[in-house]
Write a protein that holds these residues in place. Structure first.
Motif, PDB file in Angstrom:
ATOM      1  N   ASP A  47       0.813  -1.211   0.000  1.00 11.19           N
ATOM      2  CA  ASP A  47       0.000   0.000   0.000  1.00 11.19           C
ATOM      3  C   ASP A  47       0.848   1.263   0.000  1.00 11.19           C
ATOM      4  O   ASP A  47       0.324   2.358  -0.257  1.00 11.19           O
ATOM      5  CB  ASP A  47      -0.921   0.032   1.221  1.00 11.19           C
ATOM      6  CG  ASP A  47      -1.999  -1.030   1.168  1.00 11.19           C
ATOM      7  OD1 ASP A  47      -2.267  -1.550   0.067  1.00 11.19           O
ATOM      8  OD2 ASP A  47      -2.569  -1.340   2.232  1.00 11.19           O
ATOM      9  N   ALA A  48       2.136   1.137   0.322  1.00 11.30           N
ATOM     10  CA  ALA A  48       3.008   2.305   0.387  1.00 11.30           C
ATOM     11  C   ALA A  48       3.594   2.689  -0.964  1.00 11.30           C
ATOM     12  O   ALA A  48       4.214   3.750  -1.090  1.00 11.30           O
ATOM     13  CB  ALA A  48       4.156   2.041   1.368  1.00 11.30           C
TER      14      ALA A  48
ATOM     15  N   ALA B 291      14.121  -1.508   7.919  1.00 11.96           N
ATOM     16  CA  ALA B 291      14.974  -1.115   6.806  1.00 11.96           C
ATOM     17  C   ALA B 291      14.776   0.359   6.500  1.00 11.96           C
ATOM     18  O   ALA B 291      13.736   0.951   6.809  1.00 11.96           O
ATOM     19  CB  ALA B 291      14.665  -1.956   5.568  1.00 11.96           C
ATOM     20  N   ARG B 292      15.773   0.934   5.860  1.00 11.03           N
ATOM     21  CA  ARG B 292      15.709   2.324   5.407  1.00 11.03           C
ATOM     22  C   ARG B 292      15.508   2.328   3.898  1.00 11.03           C
ATOM     23  O   ARG B 292      16.219   1.632   3.170  1.00 11.03           O
ATOM     24  CB  ARG B 292      16.989   3.057   5.786  1.00 11.03           C
ATOM     25  CG  ARG B 292      17.147   4.444   5.163  1.00 11.03           C
ATOM     26  CD  ARG B 292      18.416   5.095   5.662  1.00 11.03           C
ATOM     27  NE  ARG B 292      18.844   6.172   4.775  1.00 11.03           N
ATOM     28  CZ  ARG B 292      19.892   6.956   5.024  1.00 11.03           C
ATOM     29  NH1 ARG B 292      20.606   6.772   6.121  1.00 11.03           N
ATOM     30  NH2 ARG B 292      20.228   7.911   4.165  1.00 11.03           N
ATOM     31  N   ALA B 293      14.546   3.103   3.439  1.00 10.60           N
ATOM     32  CA  ALA B 293      14.307   3.259   2.004  1.00 10.60           C
ATOM     33  C   ALA B 293      14.676   4.687   1.616  1.00 10.60           C
ATOM     34  O   ALA B 293      14.105   5.645   2.142  1.00 10.60           O
ATOM     35  CB  ALA B 293      12.853   2.972   1.661  1.00 10.60           C
TER      36      ALA B 293
ATOM     37  N   GLY C 125      -2.514   5.150  -4.309  1.00 14.49           N
ATOM     38  CA  GLY C 125      -3.553   5.995  -3.748  1.00 14.49           C
ATOM     39  C   GLY C 125      -3.112   6.793  -2.549  1.00 14.49           C
ATOM     40  O   GLY C 125      -3.943   7.384  -1.856  1.00 14.49           O
ATOM     41  N   ARG C 126      -1.807   6.824  -2.271  1.00 11.99           N
ATOM     42  CA  ARG C 126      -1.296   7.579  -1.137  1.00 11.99           C
ATOM     43  C   ARG C 126      -0.305   8.633  -1.633  1.00 11.99           C
ATOM     44  O   ARG C 126       0.323   8.458  -2.679  1.00 11.99           O
ATOM     45  CB  ARG C 126      -0.602   6.641  -0.125  1.00 11.99           C
ATOM     46  CG  ARG C 126      -1.582   5.658   0.504  1.00 11.99           C
ATOM     47  CD  ARG C 126      -0.898   4.779   1.535  1.00 11.99           C
ATOM     48  NE  ARG C 126      -1.856   3.847   2.128  1.00 11.99           N
ATOM     49  CZ  ARG C 126      -2.621   4.133   3.176  1.00 11.99           C
ATOM     50  NH1 ARG C 126      -2.526   5.329   3.736  1.00 11.99           N
ATOM     51  NH2 ARG C 126      -3.469   3.251   3.656  1.00 11.99           N
ATOM     52  N   PRO C 127      -0.113   9.717  -0.880  1.00 12.15           N
ATOM     53  CA  PRO C 127       0.818  10.748  -1.316  1.00 12.15           C
ATOM     54  C   PRO C 127       2.253  10.237  -1.324  1.00 12.15           C
ATOM     55  O   PRO C 127       2.599   9.287  -0.612  1.00 12.15           O
ATOM     56  CB  PRO C 127       0.630  11.854  -0.269  1.00 12.15           C
ATOM     57  CG  PRO C 127       0.069  11.160   0.930  1.00 12.15           C
ATOM     58  CD  PRO C 127      -0.780  10.041   0.386  1.00 12.15           C
ATOM     59  N   GLU C 128       3.074  10.862  -2.139  1.00 13.15           N
ATOM     60  CA  GLU C 128       4.491  10.490  -2.209  1.00 13.15           C
ATOM     61  C   GLU C 128       5.155  10.733  -0.855  1.00 13.15           C
ATOM     62  O   GLU C 128       4.825  11.674  -0.136  1.00 13.15           O
ATOM     63  CB  GLU C 128       5.189  11.329  -3.282  1.00 13.15           C
ATOM     64  CG  GLU C 128       6.624  10.905  -3.571  1.00 13.15           C
ATOM     65  CD  GLU C 128       6.691   9.544  -4.261  1.00 13.15           C
ATOM     66  OE1 GLU C 128       7.764   8.939  -4.208  1.00 13.15           O
ATOM     67  OE2 GLU C 128       5.682   9.107  -4.828  1.00 13.15           O
ATOM     68  N   HIS C 129       6.100   9.850  -0.507  1.00 14.44           N
ATOM     69  CA  HIS C 129       6.767   9.947   0.785  1.00 14.44           C
ATOM     70  C   HIS C 129       7.949  10.913   0.705  1.00 14.44           C
ATOM     71  O   HIS C 129       8.508  11.162  -0.356  1.00 14.44           O
ATOM     72  CB  HIS C 129       7.274   8.566   1.220  1.00 14.44           C
ATOM     73  CG  HIS C 129       6.238   7.488   1.130  1.00 14.44           C
ATOM     74  ND1 HIS C 129       5.134   7.446   1.959  1.00 14.44           N
ATOM     75  CD2 HIS C 129       6.111   6.437   0.278  1.00 14.44           C
ATOM     76  CE1 HIS C 129       4.389   6.397   1.631  1.00 14.44           C
ATOM     77  NE2 HIS C 129       4.961   5.775   0.620  1.00 14.44           N
ATOM     78  N   ARG C 130       8.315  11.419   1.864  1.00  9.63           N
ATOM     79  CA  ARG C 130       9.547  12.190   1.979  1.00  9.63           C
ATOM     80  C   ARG C 130      10.667  11.218   2.347  1.00  9.63           C
ATOM     81  O   ARG C 130      10.620  10.605   3.409  1.00  9.63           O
ATOM     82  CB  ARG C 130       9.409  13.276   3.048  1.00  9.63           C
ATOM     83  CG  ARG C 130       8.433  14.396   2.669  1.00  9.63           C
ATOM     84  CD  ARG C 130       8.385  15.456   3.746  1.00  9.63           C
ATOM     85  NE  ARG C 130       7.885  14.913   5.009  1.00  9.63           N
ATOM     86  CZ  ARG C 130       7.825  15.610   6.139  1.00  9.63           C
ATOM     87  NH1 ARG C 130       8.249  16.857   6.174  1.00  9.63           N
ATOM     88  NH2 ARG C 130       7.348  15.053   7.241  1.00  9.63           N
TER      89      ARG C 130
ATOM     90  N   VAL D  28       4.790  -0.017   9.636  1.00  8.25           N
ATOM     91  CA  VAL D  28       4.742   1.406   9.957  1.00  8.25           C
ATOM     92  C   VAL D  28       5.842   2.081   9.157  1.00  8.25           C
ATOM     93  O   VAL D  28       6.915   1.498   8.925  1.00  8.25           O
ATOM     94  CB  VAL D  28       4.927   1.684  11.461  1.00  8.25           C
ATOM     95  CG1 VAL D  28       3.791   1.083  12.265  1.00  8.25           C
ATOM     96  CG2 VAL D  28       6.267   1.187  11.977  1.00  8.25           C
ATOM     97  N   LEU D  29       5.568   3.291   8.700  1.00  7.96           N
ATOM     98  CA  LEU D  29       6.552   4.123   8.021  1.00  7.96           C
ATOM     99  C   LEU D  29       6.876   5.287   8.940  1.00  7.96           C
ATOM    100  O   LEU D  29       5.971   5.988   9.404  1.00  7.96           O
ATOM    101  CB  LEU D  29       6.007   4.642   6.686  1.00  7.96           C
ATOM    102  CG  LEU D  29       5.478   3.608   5.697  1.00  7.96           C
ATOM    103  CD1 LEU D  29       5.016   4.309   4.424  1.00  7.96           C
ATOM    104  CD2 LEU D  29       6.533   2.561   5.380  1.00  7.96           C
TER     105      LEU D  29
END
Length: 272
Positions: free
Chosen positions: A117-118, A145-147, A123-128, A166-167
């Protein structure tokens, strides 16, 4: 006093040393692995419905261990930490919600039903970026992990597509975690390399552990109050000169600090 340690690792240095101190003082100490052997672990420790110990140290965090702890509590036994507090610390989504409500400093956290879902376009806003990606349910060999961008996030999602996660906003840091372990209000400190990300260039040795500012120890003690814990670990990073909590563990594997076994033995013997 009769003390039972619920664990699958009776040879863990902290537990073994604590058991030796208690036994040396004349107390009866037993170990039980709730996941070992067939059948209901309740039948192995409480054939009369009461249980052989006056206090249970809940080091194991498996579903069987939590179920046993809840049953012991229902029969009036003292369990450290409680089943409810232990279970809360295993759910990183709930942990962040409780911390936020208590104004405990933590990175911004979003909870998703599945890592897929990430992904961009889901359907979700772009991550920082960068972001920390963690399994929602803390357990052995879980995802941490780090993305650093969308490609890294896609790789993680390909390997863990259905994993509840969780993000968390990434906290820039020196490459070292400050680990604060608390046993009944007594704080022990250490530093460890962060579990993800490279150490700073040229860094080889851990920084010396010195007396931490009161804000750091105060944050660790506050975490115990917020989450209802007596034995726990708090991982802190420095964010703009102040501590930020990046993880809380109920009854972690504390290794190294002098005085920790004595503090745990004293907690076991403490009357409620």
């Amino acid at each position: 006093m009769r003390v039972c340690l619920l664990t699958d690792k009776p040879d863990h240095p902290l537990l073994a040393a604590t058991a030796a101190l208690l036994a040396g003082a004349g107390h009866r100490v037993t170990f039980l692995d709730p996941d070992a052997g067939p059948g209901d672990p309740w039948e192995r420790i409480a054939p009369d419905g009461r249980g052989p110990a006056e206090v249970y140290l809940l080091k194991a965090h498996t579903p069987a261990a939590l179920a046993l702890a809840r049953r012991l509590e229902a029969h009036g036994a003292r369990v450290v930490n409680s089943a409810a507090a232990t279970e809360l610390c295993q759910d990183r989504g709930r942990l962040a919600e409780v911390a936020d409500a208590a104004a405990l400093p933590m990175p911004r956290t979003r909870t998703l039903a599945a890592l897929s879902d990430a992904l961009p376009g889901a359907g979700r806003p772009e991550h920082r970026y960068p972001i920390m990606v963690k399994s929602r349910h803390s357990r052995r060999a879980d995802l941490v992990a780090r993305a650093d961008g969308p490609d890294a996030l896609r790789e993680l999602a390909a390997a863990w597509p259905d994993e509840p996660v969780v993000l968390q906003d990434f906290v820039p840091n020196s490459g070292w975690d400050h680990k604060l372990w608390v046993i009944s209000g007594e704080v022990f400190t250490a530093v460890r390399p962060t579990p993800v990300g490279a150490l700073p260039r040229g860094a080889h040795d851990a920084p010396l552990v010195r007396d931490l500012p009161s804000a750091w120890t105060g944050t660790a003690l506050r975490a115990g109050e917020v989450f209802g814990l007596d034995v726990y670990g708090v991982d802190l990073l420095d964010r703009e000169g102040g501590p930020v909590v990046v993880d809380v563990n109920a009854f972690p594997g504390i290794r190294g600090p002098q005085g920790a076994p004595a503090a745990l033995a004293a907690l076991a013997l403490r009357r409620p």
